[in-house]
Scaffold this active site. Structure first.
Site, PDB file in Angstrom:
ATOM      1  N   ASP A   1      -1.105  -6.159  -0.573  1.00  0.00           N
ATOM      2  CA  ASP A   1      -0.957  -5.392   0.919  1.00  0.00           C
ATOM      3  C   ASP A   1      -2.675  -4.957   1.001  1.00  0.00           C
ATOM      4  OD1 ASP A   1      -0.101  -4.641   3.106  1.00  0.00           O
ATOM      5  OD2 ASP A   1       1.077  -2.871   2.303  1.00  0.00           O
TER       6      ASP A   1
ATOM      7  N   ASP B   1       0.735  -1.264  -0.008  1.00  0.00           N
ATOM      8  CA  ASP B   1       0.049  -0.044  -0.106  1.00  0.00           C
ATOM      9  C   ASP B   1       0.858   1.324  -0.159  1.00  0.00           C
ATOM     10  OD1 ASP B   1       0.874  -0.186   2.730  1.00  0.00           O
ATOM     11  OD2 ASP B   1      -1.020  -0.093   3.432  1.00  0.00           O
ATOM     12  N   SER B   2       2.405   0.866   0.110  1.00  0.00           N
ATOM     13  CA  SER B   2       3.176   2.090  -0.140  1.00  0.00           C
ATOM     14  C   SER B   2       2.795   2.751  -1.682  1.00  0.00           C
ATOM     15  CB  SER B   2       4.618   1.523  -0.291  1.00  0.00           C
ATOM     16  OG  SER B   2       4.771   0.415  -0.857  1.00  0.00           O
TER      17      SER B   2
ATOM     18  N   LYS C   1      -1.498  -9.485   2.461  1.00  0.00           N
ATOM     19  CA  LYS C   1      -0.865  -9.207   3.659  1.00  0.00           C
ATOM     20  C   LYS C   1      -1.809  -8.322   4.492  1.00  0.00           C
ATOM     21  CE  LYS C   1       2.556  -5.810   3.857  1.00  0.00           C
ATOM     22  NZ  LYS C   1       2.023  -4.902   4.888  1.00  0.00           N
TER      23      LYS C   1
ATOM     24  N   GLU D   1       8.545  -4.742  10.829  1.00  0.00           N
ATOM     25  CA  GLU D   1       8.948  -3.304  10.529  1.00  0.00           C
ATOM     26  C   GLU D   1       9.689  -2.446  11.428  1.00  0.00           C
ATOM     27  OE1 GLU D   1       6.311  -1.674   7.787  1.00  0.00           O
ATOM     28  OE2 GLU D   1       7.442   0.300   7.632  1.00  0.00           O
TER      29      GLU D   1
ATOM     30  N   GLU E   1      -2.121  -6.102   8.467  1.00  0.00           N
ATOM     31  CA  GLU E   1      -1.361  -5.671   9.508  1.00  0.00           C
ATOM     32  C   GLU E   1      -1.929  -5.942  11.016  1.00  0.00           C
ATOM     33  OE1 GLU E   1      -0.663  -1.535   9.186  1.00  0.00           O
ATOM     34  OE2 GLU E   1       0.339  -1.722   7.251  1.00  0.00           O
TER      35      GLU E   1
HETATM   36  O1  KIV Z   1       3.565  -1.054   1.759  1.00  0.00           O
HETATM   37  C1  KIV Z   1       4.697  -1.619   1.656  1.00  0.00           C
HETATM   38  O2  KIV Z   1       5.269  -1.424   0.762  1.00  0.00           O
HETATM   39  C2  KIV Z   1       4.912  -2.470   2.663  1.00  0.00           C
HETATM   40  C3  KIV Z   1       6.189  -3.087   2.859  1.00  0.00           C
HETATM   41  C4  KIV Z   1       7.561  -2.267   2.497  1.00  0.00           C
HETATM   42  C5  KIV Z   1       6.263  -4.135   4.047  1.00  0.00           C
HETATM   43  O3  KIV Z   1       4.053  -2.883   3.635  1.00  0.00           O
END
Ligand code: KIV
Length: 266
Positions: free
Chosen positions: A85, A46-47, A114, A184, A116
């Site tokens: 994510d 989600d980055s 993924k 993280e 959290e």
């Molecule tokens: O959002 C993301 O890119 C991440 C990773 C860097 C673990 O959660």
């Protein structure tokens, strides 16, 4: 023929003590090159909210947007495991809506999701997802979707008590069926302690050298995201400069009449 990485491949890395690599991607052809380079897991993080869409933080992106980028990345990948994510509020409202949203990513081509956190609710979500065949990667330590509650980008698990709390949550995630866990922004010695207590692999995102794998945001690795570079990231190239130079050269060529040339016209 290329052998596809599966969740079993990833789990086996722990017992064989072989390190594996995780990198983010958000579009089809970046994913293709990353895949061809041998990266084991490609994460549609989600980055992407920050590095590709220019949003302020990761909480600004929704499941509909993540689904579009998942479809694009999955199209470019042959070997790596593709993991999406799940964004803020896409799995928090109810177990039913969590399964629905995660299922959409699988339909779009992801091999897993993924999520959290390690609360009792998250454990129930993971149990339900794995029971319907959706593999889950956990994420503990600094969890960006809790940014406001954590009061900023703060290192987690600094004391033995805090590391023990992460172990407690990680063991619950493990029992619920996750195939790996991202740690993280955890100090290296705490991450080592946590990693040694688990049977599933840990993936370091700023958690040092003793995790079973490493993950970075591809735009940090390629030198494309200009706003900041986390201490734990390593820049391997300067794509920002490359893009600027190509665009500048093209601009100059158009304006001076050097583009197009005779070979570039019908
Ligand atoms: O959002 C993301 O890119 C991440 C990773 C860097 C673990 O959660």
């Amino acid at each position: 023929m290329t052998k596809k990485v599966t969740v079993n491949t990833i789990k086996n890395y722990k017992s064989s003590k072989e390190k594996f690599s995780v990198l983010t991607a958000y579009d089809c052809y970046t994913a293709k090159y990353i895949d061809e380079a041998g990266i084991d897991i490609i994460l549609i993080g989600d980055s992407l909210a920050m590095v590709a869409l220019g949003y302020e933080n990761t909480n600004a992106i929704g499941a509909d947007e993540m689904e579009i980028f998942t479809r694009a990345v999955a199209k470019g990948v042959k070997r790596a495991l593709v993991v999406t994510d799940m964004p803020f509020l896409s799995y928090h409202k109810s177990i039913e809506s969590a399964v629905e949203n995660c299922g959409k990513m699988i339909r779009a081509g992801a091999n897993g999701v993924k999520i959290e956190g390690g609360s009792d609710y998250i454990i129930s979500v993971i149990e339900q997802l794995t029971s319907v065949g959706i593999p889950v990667m956990g994420h503990l330590g600094f969890t960006p979707q809790f940014l406001n509650q954590l009061g900023g980008y703060k290192i987690q698990g600094k004391t033995r008590e805090a590391a023990d709390e992460i172990v407690r949550q990680a063991k619950k995630l493990e029992k619920a069926g996750v195939f790996s866990i991202v740690l993280e922004m955890v100090p290296e010695d705490s991450a080592k302690y946590i990693t040694e207590k688990l049977t599933v692999p840990t993936i370091s995102c700023g958690a040092g050298r003793y995790c079973d794998a490493q993950v970075l945001v591809s735009d940090d690795v390629f030198g494309k995201y200009p706003e900041f570079k986390p201490k734990f990231a390593r820049k391997y190239g300067d794509m920002g400069k490359l893009i600027y130079e190509c665009a500048k050269q093209y601009n100059d060529d158009v304006k001076s009449g050097k583009f197009p040339s005779e070979e570039e016209v019908f």
